[in-house]
Design a protein around this motif. Sequence first.
Motif, PDB file in Angstrom:
ATOM      1  N   ASN A  96      -3.422  -7.844 -12.656  1.00 56.76           N
ATOM      2  CA  ASN A  96      -4.419  -7.075 -12.963  1.00 56.76           C
ATOM      3  C   ASN A  96      -4.132  -5.978 -14.161  1.00 56.76           C
ATOM      4  O   ASN A  96      -3.105  -5.084 -13.781  1.00 56.76           O
ATOM      5  CB  ASN A  96      -4.976  -6.211 -11.790  1.00 56.76           C
ATOM      6  N   LYS A  98       8.371  -9.494   0.153  1.00 55.86           N
ATOM      7  CA  LYS A  98       7.222 -10.528   0.268  1.00 55.86           C
ATOM      8  C   LYS A  98       7.716 -11.932   0.323  1.00 55.86           C
ATOM      9  O   LYS A  98       9.048 -12.066  -0.253  1.00 55.86           O
ATOM     10  CB  LYS A  98       6.301 -10.267  -0.572  1.00 55.86           C
ATOM     11  N   TYR A 157       8.653  -3.040  -9.751  1.00 59.09           N
ATOM     12  CA  TYR A 157       8.113  -4.268  -9.271  1.00 59.09           C
ATOM     13  C   TYR A 157       9.085  -5.241  -8.433  1.00 59.09           C
ATOM     14  O   TYR A 157       8.841  -6.125  -7.645  1.00 59.09           O
ATOM     15  CB  TYR A 157       7.530  -5.141 -10.549  1.00 59.09           C
ATOM     16  N   GLY A 207       1.684  -5.795  -7.802  1.00 60.24           N
ATOM     17  CA  GLY A 207       1.728  -4.128  -7.838  1.00 60.24           C
ATOM     18  C   GLY A 207       0.650  -3.728  -6.827  1.00 60.24           C
ATOM     19  O   GLY A 207       0.571  -2.268  -6.719  1.00 60.24           O
ATOM     20  N   ASP A 208       0.197  -4.558  -5.966  1.00 59.75           N
ATOM     21  CA  ASP A 208      -1.145  -3.925  -5.262  1.00 59.75           C
ATOM     22  C   ASP A 208      -2.038  -2.907  -5.949  1.00 59.75           C
ATOM     23  O   ASP A 208      -2.821  -3.644  -6.859  1.00 59.75           O
ATOM     24  CB  ASP A 208      -0.540  -3.273  -3.928  1.00 59.75           C
ATOM     25  N   GLY A 209      -1.978  -1.678  -5.415  1.00 59.15           N
ATOM     26  CA  GLY A 209      -2.926  -0.823  -6.024  1.00 59.15           C
ATOM     27  C   GLY A 209      -2.484  -0.453  -7.561  1.00 59.15           C
ATOM     28  O   GLY A 209      -3.357   0.007  -8.420  1.00 59.15           O
ATOM     29  N   THR A 214      -1.303 -18.549  -0.790  1.00 57.20           N
ATOM     30  CA  THR A 214      -1.462 -17.113  -0.627  1.00 57.20           C
ATOM     31  C   THR A 214      -1.420 -16.393  -1.918  1.00 57.20           C
ATOM     32  O   THR A 214      -0.769 -16.748  -2.984  1.00 57.20           O
ATOM     33  CB  THR A 214      -0.266 -16.608   0.123  1.00 57.20           C
ATOM     34  N   TRP A 267       8.561  -3.868  -5.129  1.00 57.52           N
ATOM     35  CA  TRP A 267       7.293  -4.536  -4.574  1.00 57.52           C
ATOM     36  C   TRP A 267       7.549  -6.164  -4.152  1.00 57.52           C
ATOM     37  O   TRP A 267       7.143  -6.339  -2.995  1.00 57.52           O
ATOM     38  CB  TRP A 267       6.231  -4.588  -5.719  1.00 57.52           C
ATOM     39  N   HIS A 303      -1.160 -13.212  -4.195  1.00 62.24           N
ATOM     40  CA  HIS A 303      -0.536 -12.009  -4.319  1.00 62.24           C
ATOM     41  C   HIS A 303      -0.930 -11.157  -5.450  1.00 62.24           C
ATOM     42  O   HIS A 303      -0.849 -11.553  -6.639  1.00 62.24           O
ATOM     43  CB  HIS A 303       1.231 -12.277  -4.543  1.00 62.24           C
ATOM     44  N   ILE A 304      -1.533 -10.077  -5.118  1.00 59.14           N
ATOM     45  CA  ILE A 304      -2.067  -9.105  -6.320  1.00 59.14           C
ATOM     46  C   ILE A 304      -0.527  -8.481  -6.655  1.00 59.14           C
ATOM     47  O   ILE A 304      -0.064  -7.482  -6.051  1.00 59.14           O
ATOM     48  CB  ILE A 304      -2.976  -8.033  -5.724  1.00 59.14           C
TER      49      ILE A 304
END
Length: 211
Positions: A60, A49, A42, A27-29, A22, A45, A24-25
């Motif tokens: 990112n 999960k 964080y 922080g998402d956006g 899987t 976040w 996982h990005i």
Amino acid sequence: MMKAVFGAMFAVMLLHCAAAQTVHIVGDGVGWEIPPNNSFSYSNWASGKTFMVGDILVFNFMTNQHDVVRVPQASYDACTQDNAIGSVITAGPANFTLDSAGSHYYICTFGRHCEFGQKLAVTAVSSTPGGANPPMSTPPATPTVPTTPSPASPQPDACAPTPSTTPNAEVPAASMTPPAGPLRLIPLLLLRLPVSCSLCYPLEWPSFCNT
């Protein structure tokens, strides 16, 4: 034809890898940066999960504005890169694979970014429940064959009573006492008579015995 076959096999392998891991990005956006406000962190976040061993974390960020490095818990709490686990990655995006079960800690080493909340802690779990190895199978116990008892020797029946061998009481023989009176003389007289007279005794005694 061969190129099409190898292309199909490669696509299947990619799908298999994607299904096993899987991504996982972080922080998402928001991505990997100083939290923009107090409502984001964080830790919040990560709390919603599930992270498994083999999953991938993607950070990112803009190169030369942030970085990321894995550190032990003590360095995470103190926001220092002492005893860093691996090298600091300064070019984004950066990927980290959760290679073991347990806690993993990441921070940004730029300025005071870590102190402002740019740090992440996640806990990875093993694909096996409890992280324990599967129990070893125990070989079945050898069944015990019951010992058949030897048949008991037949006991002789109780001895039948032995018939008594005691002879019956002897029955007294009939008395051979000769009759009394004149008849006692008849046997003696018969011994003296001729044969012709003895055959006719006692019916014709008077007529034959006078000769």
